[in-house]
Design a protein around this motif. Structure first.
Motif, PDB file in Angstrom:
ATOM      1  N   ARG A  56       0.837  -1.206   0.000  1.00 32.83           N
ATOM      2  CA  ARG A  56       0.000   0.000   0.000  1.00 32.83           C
ATOM      3  C   ARG A  56       0.869   1.252   0.000  1.00 32.83           C
ATOM      4  O   ARG A  56       0.571   2.223  -0.689  1.00 32.83           O
ATOM      5  N   LEU A 100     -15.438   3.483  -5.322  1.00 34.67           N
ATOM      6  CA  LEU A 100     -14.663   3.141  -4.127  1.00 34.67           C
ATOM      7  C   LEU A 100     -15.608   2.835  -2.973  1.00 34.67           C
ATOM      8  O   LEU A 100     -16.656   3.454  -2.844  1.00 34.67           O
ATOM      9  N   ARG A 101     -15.225   1.889  -2.125  1.00 31.02           N
ATOM     10  CA  ARG A 101     -16.122   1.469  -1.056  1.00 31.02           C
ATOM     11  C   ARG A 101     -15.688   1.970   0.320  1.00 31.02           C
ATOM     12  O   ARG A 101     -16.527   2.306   1.145  1.00 31.02           O
ATOM     13  N   SER A 102     -14.385   1.995   0.610  1.00 29.61           N
ATOM     14  CA  SER A 102     -13.966   2.325   1.973  1.00 29.61           C
ATOM     15  C   SER A 102     -13.972   3.835   2.184  1.00 29.61           C
ATOM     16  O   SER A 102     -13.777   4.618   1.256  1.00 29.61           O
ATOM     17  N   ALA A 105     -10.695   5.843   1.467  1.00 31.45           N
ATOM     18  CA  ALA A 105     -10.468   5.945   0.029  1.00 31.45           C
ATOM     19  C   ALA A 105     -11.356   7.026  -0.563  1.00 31.45           C
ATOM     20  O   ALA A 105     -10.918   7.847  -1.378  1.00 31.45           O
ATOM     21  N   ARG A 106     -12.628   7.058  -0.133  1.00 33.39           N
ATOM     22  CA  ARG A 106     -13.548   8.075  -0.654  1.00 33.39           C
ATOM     23  C   ARG A 106     -13.111   9.468  -0.226  1.00 33.39           C
ATOM     24  O   ARG A 106     -13.206  10.424  -1.003  1.00 33.39           O
ATOM     25  N   GLU A 153      -9.321   6.597  -8.979  1.00 31.96           N
ATOM     26  CA  GLU A 153      -9.940   5.467  -8.300  1.00 31.96           C
ATOM     27  C   GLU A 153      -9.076   4.213  -8.357  1.00 31.96           C
ATOM     28  O   GLU A 153      -8.949   3.501  -7.367  1.00 31.96           O
ATOM     29  N   ARG A 157      -7.788   2.576  -4.933  1.00 36.03           N
ATOM     30  CA  ARG A 157      -8.245   1.235  -4.568  1.00 36.03           C
ATOM     31  C   ARG A 157      -7.054   0.387  -4.148  1.00 36.03           C
ATOM     32  O   ARG A 157      -7.121  -0.364  -3.181  1.00 36.03           O
ATOM     33  N   PHE A 160      -5.982   1.786  -0.529  1.00 38.36           N
ATOM     34  CA  PHE A 160      -6.821   1.699   0.667  1.00 38.36           C
ATOM     35  C   PHE A 160      -7.670   0.433   0.749  1.00 38.36           C
ATOM     36  O   PHE A 160      -8.204   0.131   1.810  1.00 38.36           O
ATOM     37  N   GLU A 161      -7.882  -0.285  -0.379  1.00 37.17           N
ATOM     38  CA  GLU A 161      -8.888  -1.360  -0.312  1.00 37.17           C
ATOM     39  C   GLU A 161      -8.307  -2.737  -0.553  1.00 37.17           C
ATOM     40  O   GLU A 161      -7.218  -2.872  -1.047  1.00 37.17           O
TER      41      GLU A 161
END
Lengths: 161, 134
Positions: A56, A100-102, A105-106, A153, A157, A160-161
Motif C-alpha cells: 500500500r 470506491l467502497r472504503s 479511500a472516498r 480510483e 483502490r 486503501f482497499e
C-alpha cells in the motif's frame, strides 16, 4: 492499547520534529500526544492504519507524483482563467458516483478532486460526490465528472482497499 | 544562508518566487471570481501550490534539519487540510443558503435536496433547480 500506541507514535513524531530533548519539551510533547490520541480515540482514525503495509505504501508513493502533476495543471488552469480579461467561467455543481467502497479511500478521492483542474468537492453523500466545476461542459456534465474520477480510483483502490 | 549566489540558494529562491507568484494569482482569483464556490477554487488550488513551493524552497535552503523537517510536515498536513477545509466551507455555505453566482448553469446539490436544511424539501423552481436561476 491502540490509543497508547497512537500516543507513542505522536510522541516520537513530536520529538523528531522539535528536536527538544529537555524534560519540559518531552513532558509537553507527552501531554499533547496523549490529548491527541484520546481525542481521536472514537473517530475511526485507525482506518488510516491500513497504510502501514509495504504494498500500500508503494502505491501511495506512486500516487504522490500523479497528484502533484494534477495540482500543477490545475494551477495553470485556474491562473489562465483568472488572468483572462473575459474571465471564462461557466460554473455549477455536478455529481458523480464513485466505485470506491472504503471511507478513507472516498475521503482521499474527494480531496484529490479538489486539487484537480477546475473541480472542487462540495459534499460526499454515500457514494455520490457533488463537485463544483468552474467550467460545466455543455453536454453530460455528470459523465465528464465521472470520467475525471477514474484516474484516481484505480490507484486509491490499490492504496486503501 | 551563507552565500546567496550559490546554486542551491538560487534554486530555493526561484521556488519561493514561483510560490509567491501562485499565491498572488490566488489572490487575484479571490478578487475577480464571482461567488464563494469559485473563489474557494482559486483559493485552494493556487494557495496550495504556492505554499508547497515556498515550503520546498525552505527545505532546499535549510536541508532536513529542524526547520526543514517542520516544513516537510507542514507540506504533508497542508495537502490534507487545504482541500478538506475547502469542502467544509463550500458545504456549509451551500447548506446555509449562499446562492451560486448568476450565470451558474447547474446545481445538482440543490436538485437532490442536499443543499437545504429545514422544512422546504428542495430549493429552486419545479424539478429543474439551477437552470438559469441558481
Amino acid at each position: 492499547m491502540r490509543t497508547a500506541a497512537a500516543a507513542l507514535l505522536c510522541w516520537i513524531a513530536w520529538i523528531a520534529s522539535t528536536g527538544a530533548l529537555d524534560p519540559v519539551g518531552l513532558a509537553a510533547g507527552a501531554a499533547a500526544s496523549a490529548a491527541a490520541a484520546l481525542a481521536l480515540r472514537r473517530e475511526g482514525a485507525e482506518a488510516g492504519l491500513v497504510l502501514l503495509h509495504p504494498v500500500r505504501l508503494f502505491w501511495a508513493l506512486v500516487y504522490l507524483p500523479v497528484l502533484l502533476a494534477f495540482i500543477v495543471r490545475s494551477n495553470l488552469d485556474v491562473a489562465r482563467r483568472v488572468i483572462d480579461p473575459r474571465l471564462p467561467i461557466r460554473p455549477g455543481i455536478a455529481k458523480a458516483r464513485t466505485t470506491l467502497r472504503s471511507l478513507p479511500a472516498r475521503a482521499a478521492l474527494a480531496n484529490s478532486v479538489t486539487l484537480t483542474p477546475g473541480t472542487m468537492s462540495v459534499d460526499l453523500v454515500g457514494d455520490v460526490l457533488y463537485v463544483h466545476r468552474i467550467w460545466v461542459p455543455e453536454e453530460d456534465p455528470d459523465g465528464a465528472t465521472r470520467r475525471e474520477l477514474e484516474p484516481f480510483e484505480g490507484l486509491l483502490r490499490r492504496i486503501f482497499e | 544562508m551563507t552565500d546567496p549566489s550559490g546554486p542551491r540558494e538560487i534554486a530555493a529562491f526561484a521556488l519561493m518566487a514561483a510560490g509567491v507568484g501562485f499565491d498572488l494569482l490566488g489572490c487575484v482569483g479571490l478578487v475577480r471570481l464571482p461567488d464563494v464556490y469559485n473563489r474557494l477554487q482559486a483559493g485552494t488550488k493556487c494557495v496550495t501550490l504556492g505554499t508547497f513551493l515556498l515550503l520546498l524552497g525552505v527545505i532546499l535552503l535549510s536541508g532536513l534539519d529542524a526547520m526543514g523537517w517542520k516544513a516537510l510536515l507542514c507540506l504533508a498536513f497542508l495537502s490534507v487540510t487545504s482541500p478538506t477545509a475547502a469542502h467544509a466551507i463550500a458545504r456549509a455555505a451551500h447548506r446555509s443558503g449562499v446562492p451560486l453566482a448568476p450565470g451558474s448553469v447547474l446545481d445538482r446539490y440543490a436538485e437532490d435536496g442536499e443543499g437545504r436544511e429545514g422544512p422546504e424539501p428542495a430549493g429552486g423552481p419545479s424539478g429543474d433547480a439551477g437552470e438559469g436561476r441558481p
